[in-house]
Design an enzyme around this catalytic site. Structure first.
Site, PDB file in Angstrom:
ATOM      1  N   ASP A  77      -2.845  -2.729   8.181  1.00  0.00           N
ATOM      2  CA  ASP A  77      -4.246  -2.636   7.786  1.00  0.00           C
ATOM      3  C   ASP A  77      -4.887  -1.401   8.412  1.00  0.00           C
ATOM      4  OD1 ASP A  77      -7.075  -3.642   7.164  1.00  0.00           O
ATOM      5  OD2 ASP A  77      -5.875  -5.368   6.561  1.00  0.00           O
ATOM      6  N   HIS A 111     -11.670  -4.040   9.084  1.00  0.00           N
ATOM      7  CA  HIS A 111     -10.940  -4.906   8.161  1.00  0.00           C
ATOM      8  C   HIS A 111      -9.745  -5.563   8.839  1.00  0.00           C
ATOM      9  CE1 HIS A 111      -8.587  -5.946   4.478  1.00  0.00           C
ATOM     10  NE2 HIS A 111      -9.790  -6.043   3.915  1.00  0.00           N
ATOM     11  N   ASN A 203      -7.998  -8.255  -5.689  1.00  0.00           N
ATOM     12  CA  ASN A 203      -9.294  -8.639  -6.239  1.00  0.00           C
ATOM     13  C   ASN A 203      -9.553  -7.924  -7.559  1.00  0.00           C
ATOM     14  OD1 ASN A 203      -9.623 -10.013  -3.800  1.00  0.00           O
ATOM     15  ND2 ASN A 203     -10.763  -8.328  -2.880  1.00  0.00           N
ATOM     16  N   SER A 271      -7.962 -10.605   0.537  1.00  0.00           N
ATOM     17  CA  SER A 271      -7.558 -10.014   1.819  1.00  0.00           C
ATOM     18  C   SER A 271      -7.638 -11.025   2.946  1.00  0.00           C
ATOM     19  CB  SER A 271      -8.461  -8.828   2.165  1.00  0.00           C
ATOM     20  OG  SER A 271      -8.172  -7.712   1.375  1.00  0.00           O
TER      21      SER A 271
END
Length: 399
Positions: A77, A111, A203, A271
């Site tokens: 990430d 994130h 998404n 996520s």
């Protein structure tokens, strides 16, 4: 098929209140692409109330058996902020495959820290939020620093780095719209090394309008792909669907850790569904270290809360992950080295890439295990027949 477990009205009302309070005071991370120098605002707001997603999955029920100790979960990430109190001592140095400091234990965007909190945040006095596997270690592998998903080749480098650095589970909460040979090879490399990759399904750019586009590495064989559901256990409007979806987890109004302080943030997306499954996989690998990656996947799918639909369902796969059942259930066919059967009567949708460690039948094996017993049996019959003839001849001579 078992019906999905439902939360009580009290737990639901409490969770709604928690998100309402935090949403009014916290900045939602990753609302849009952030510039490299545009770091997330430090988070200081906390709450003592239990998040709805944690109440729904209730991983605390298995902590008396395992909290994931001895298992390392790589977070591919934006890095992970190791200074956050509830992650203190849990985050390894990691690596940075896109340059910068060369280590992954800092996070400008936030994130990766949010994801890591769902996996392994430790309980803290006066707070109820905690990760699914608070005993697991987090291995941060930075492959993006600007809030974007990065590149397929960058993901490939990050996955290989995670495997070579000792990860047991690799969480990939980022997606590439294109596949690459390098990423394909990296996924196969992880499978050969018996490392589980858990990836978000992706998404939709226009929630509610399902597209036919695939996400990678989610769509690769051998990857456990996670879709998102809301409070009602129904698929989230933004969650991509398709035959590559294997399982689901909460992904709406999700609370987890922010950067630069002890506080929380609220966000949504596939996520943040993926790390609930990665955390559960860590619990399973800690409690059942003898299981191979295919067996871990089989256990997670077969113990999920199955929806009242034909399985696997393109929106939620085999259902919503269930940490307690995943750790404690007796799953048939899990003898060491045995190949797992499908969780239900439906045929498997994807074949895992071949492993260099998979046993391959040879002509010698076929002779040893198939024909040899038959030959021995025929030889015994021949000896018995010969003996009978000799006895008859002797009797005739004596007569």
């Amino acid at each position: 098929m078992s019906a999905p477990r439902r939360r009580t009205a009290t737990a639901t009302a409490t969770a709604v209140a928690v998100v309402s309070v935090l949403s009014a005071t916290l900045v939602l991370p990753m609302a849009g692409p952030a510039a490299a120098a545009d770091c997330a605002t430090p988070s200081t707001q906390t709450t003592a109330e239990l998040p709805w997603s944690q109440a729904r999955l209730d991983p605390q029920r298995v902590w008396a058996l395992t909290k994931g100790e001895g298992v390392t979960v790589a977070v591919v990430d934006s890095g992970v902020d190791a200074s956050v109190p509830q992650l203190a001592g849990q985050v390894l140095r990691g690596a940075d495959v896109v340059g910068g400091t060369g280590r992954g234990d800092t996070d400008c965007v936030g994130h990766g820290t949010f994801v890591a909190g769902i996996v392994a945040a430790r309980p803290a006095p006066g707070l109820t939020f905690a990760g699914v596997a608070p005993g697991a270690k987090v291995l941060p592998i930075r492959q993006t620093a600007d809030g974007e998903d990065g590149t397929a080749n960058g993901m490939a480098d990050a996955i290989r780095e995670a495997v070579d650095s000792g990860a047991d589970v690799v969480n990939v909460s980022i997606n590439s719209p294109v596949r690459s040979r390098k990423l394909d090879d990296a996924v196969k490399y992880a499978v050969r090394k018996d490392v589980l990759i858990v990836a978000s399904a992706g998404n939709e750019e226009r929630p509610g309008q399902q597209s036919s586009a695939l996400s990678f590495p989610a769509a690769y064989p051998g990857v456990l792909t996670v879709a998102a559901v809301g409070r009602d256990d129904q698929p989230a409007s933004f969650s991509r669907s398709g035959e590559y979806v294997d399982i689901a987890a909460p992904g709406v109004d999700i609370l987890s850790l922010g950067t630069g302080g002890p506080g929380y943030r609220v966000d949504e997306g596939t996520s943040f569904a993926a790390p609930y499954v990665s955390g559960t996989a860590a619990l399973v690998r800690a409690r059942h270290p003898e299981l191979t990656v295919p067996q871990v996947i089989h256990r997670l799918e077969s113990t999920a809360d199955h929806p009242a639909k034909t399985l696997p369902d393109p929106q939620v796969g085999w259902g919503i992950v269930n940490p307690f059942k995943a750790v404690t259930a007796v799953v048939p066919g899990e003898a060491r080295g045995s190949a797992p059967s499908a969780p239900a009567s439906s045929p498997p949708r994807r074949a895992a890439p071949p492993s260099a460690n998979d046993p391959v039948a040879t002509p010698a094996d076929a002779t040893t295990h198939g024909y040899l017993p038959l030959l021995l049996g025929l030889a015994a019959l021949a000896l018995l027949g010969t003996g009978g003839i000799l006895v008859a001849r002797l009797a005739a001579r004596r007569g």
